[in-house]
Write a protein that holds these residues in place. Structure first.
Motif, mmCIF file in Angstrom:
data_model
loop_
_atom_site.group_PDB
_atom_site.id
_atom_site.type_symbol
_atom_site.label_atom_id
_atom_site.label_comp_id
_atom_site.label_asym_id
_atom_site.label_seq_id
_atom_site.Cartn_x
_atom_site.Cartn_y
_atom_site.Cartn_z
ATOM 1 N N SER A 36 -7.349 -36.456 30.393
ATOM 2 C CA SER A 36 -7.237 -37.792 29.804
ATOM 3 C C SER A 36 -8.511 -38.170 29.039
ATOM 4 C CB SER A 36 -6.908 -38.838 30.862
ATOM 5 O OG SER A 36 -7.916 -38.914 31.836
ATOM 6 N N LEU A 37 -9.676 -37.769 29.517
ATOM 7 C CA LEU A 37 -10.918 -38.012 28.779
ATOM 8 C C LEU A 37 -10.989 -37.127 27.537
ATOM 9 C CD1 LEU A 37 -13.489 -38.318 31.713
ATOM 10 C CD2 LEU A 37 -12.405 -40.162 30.413
ATOM 11 N N TRP A 38 -10.536 -35.898 27.681
ATOM 12 C CA TRP A 38 -10.524 -34.965 26.552
ATOM 13 C C TRP A 38 -9.677 -35.509 25.404
ATOM 14 C CZ3 TRP A 38 -12.858 -31.240 24.140
ATOM 15 C CH2 TRP A 38 -12.178 -30.469 23.192
ATOM 16 N N GLN A 39 -8.554 -36.159 25.731
ATOM 17 C CA GLN A 39 -7.697 -36.714 24.689
ATOM 18 C C GLN A 39 -8.475 -37.672 23.794
ATOM 19 O OE1 GLN A 39 -4.560 -38.305 27.273
ATOM 20 N NE2 GLN A 39 -3.125 -37.003 26.168
ATOM 21 N N ILE A 55 -6.557 -45.332 19.386
ATOM 22 C CA ILE A 55 -6.461 -44.265 20.389
ATOM 23 C C ILE A 55 -5.333 -44.561 21.365
ATOM 24 C CG2 ILE A 55 -7.683 -43.011 22.205
ATOM 25 C CD1 ILE A 55 -10.323 -43.806 20.681
ATOM 26 N N ALA A 56 -5.245 -45.804 21.825
ATOM 27 C CA ALA A 56 -4.191 -46.193 22.768
ATOM 28 C C ALA A 56 -2.807 -45.979 22.159
ATOM 29 C CB ALA A 56 -4.374 -47.645 23.185
ATOM 30 N N VAL A 61 -0.520 -45.413 25.542
ATOM 31 C CA VAL A 61 -1.040 -46.000 26.771
ATOM 32 C C VAL A 61 -1.588 -47.387 26.452
ATOM 33 C CG1 VAL A 61 -1.578 -43.784 27.889
ATOM 34 C CG2 VAL A 61 -3.318 -44.927 26.527
ATOM 35 N N GLU A 62 -1.787 -48.168 27.469
ATOM 36 C CA GLU A 62 -2.305 -49.523 27.293
ATOM 37 C C GLU A 62 -3.782 -49.479 26.915
ATOM 38 O OE1 GLU A 62 -0.382 -52.295 27.489
ATOM 39 O OE2 GLU A 62 1.318 -50.952 27.805
ATOM 40 N N LYS A 63 -4.221 -50.478 26.165
ATOM 41 C CA LYS A 63 -5.616 -50.554 25.735
ATOM 42 C C LYS A 63 -6.592 -50.549 26.913
ATOM 43 C CE LYS A 63 -8.921 -53.075 22.985
ATOM 44 N NZ LYS A 63 -9.406 -54.422 23.029
ATOM 45 N N PRO A 64 -6.310 -51.256 28.028
ATOM 46 C CA PRO A 64 -7.250 -51.214 29.158
ATOM 47 C C PRO A 64 -7.462 -49.793 29.714
ATOM 48 C CG PRO A 64 -5.760 -53.064 29.419
ATOM 49 C CD PRO A 64 -5.248 -52.247 28.255
ATOM 50 N N ARG A 69 -11.383 -45.184 29.916
ATOM 51 C CA ARG A 69 -11.740 -43.812 29.530
ATOM 52 C C ARG A 69 -12.974 -43.809 28.634
ATOM 53 N NH1 ARG A 69 -5.723 -41.376 28.049
ATOM 54 N NH2 ARG A 69 -4.828 -41.738 30.107
ATOM 55 N N VAL A 70 -13.017 -44.702 27.663
ATOM 56 C CA VAL A 70 -14.149 -44.779 26.744
ATOM 57 C C VAL A 70 -15.416 -45.173 27.500
ATOM 58 C CG1 VAL A 70 -15.109 -46.099 24.817
ATOM 59 C CG2 VAL A 70 -12.829 -45.098 24.633
ATOM 60 N N SER A 71 -15.295 -46.085 28.440
ATOM 61 C CA SER A 71 -16.446 -46.497 29.240
ATOM 62 C C SER A 71 -17.022 -45.301 30.001
ATOM 63 C CB SER A 71 -16.031 -47.602 30.215
ATOM 64 O OG SER A 71 -17.116 -47.977 31.022
ATOM 65 N N CYS A 72 -16.159 -44.497 30.560
ATOM 66 C CA CYS A 72 -16.593 -43.286 31.265
ATOM 67 C C CYS A 72 -17.291 -42.331 30.300
ATOM 68 C CB CYS A 72 -15.390 -42.618 31.915
ATOM 69 S SG CYS A 72 -15.801 -41.148 32.870
ATOM 70 N N LEU A 73 -16.728 -42.149 29.114
ATOM 71 C CA LEU A 73 -17.332 -41.264 28.115
ATOM 72 C C LEU A 73 -18.663 -41.813 27.611
ATOM 73 C CD1 LEU A 73 -14.105 -40.261 26.165
ATOM 74 C CD2 LEU A 73 -15.465 -38.795 27.683
#
Length: 147
Positions: A36-39, A55-56, A61-64, A69-73
């Protein structure tokens, strides 16, 4: 087309999908990533600086979900926010570290793809990709009619 064929299709697809995602997650896990992060990384690499909404939408998928995912990246220093015309939108791009990680992962994923597909002929591969494209188109048309 009978019900048996459709049930067979879905079962065959799921029997393929789950092991593929597991293999990808195992491969990406060495880089502290998941599929999911790779996507997100893949999308930004191939579409350039992108908004969370773009991206969503691409992954349905939902924006949240994309925000998490972006926060993790961002925590991994793989993506960063850049200035956009609309200050309400987050425009994300890969960092140099993200670019390096993309290249390393892409190489390993390509090796995995070659290994998985090595016993298929060029004709079989061509037919397979055409079939996947037709199925994706059918699903998109069906979804468009439901909205």
């Amino acid at each position: 087309m009978g019900v048996t064929v459709l049930e067979g299709f879905l079962q065959q697809y799921l029997r393929l999908y789950r092991p593929l995602i597991s293999s990808l997650n195992e491969l990406l896990g060495k880089y502290n990533l998941s599929y999911s992060l790779w996507q997100v990384i893949y999308y930004i690499k191939h579409h350039g600086p992108s908004t969370l909404v773009e991206i969503a939408k691409r992954y349905s998928v939902e924006k949240p979900t994309i925000t998490r995912r972006v926060s993790c990246l961002e925590d991994l220093q793989l993506v960063e926010k850049i200035e956009s015309r609309d200050r309400r939108e987050k425009l994300m791009q890969l960092t140099p570290k993200g670019e390096e990680l993309y290249a390393a992962c892409r190489k390993e994923i390509s090796n995995l793809e070659r290994k998985i597909l090595e016993k298929l002929s060029e004709n079989e591969l061509q037919s397979f990709f055409e079939t996947l494209s037709k199925i994706r188109q059918q699903l998109a048309e069906k979804e468009g009619k439901q909205k």
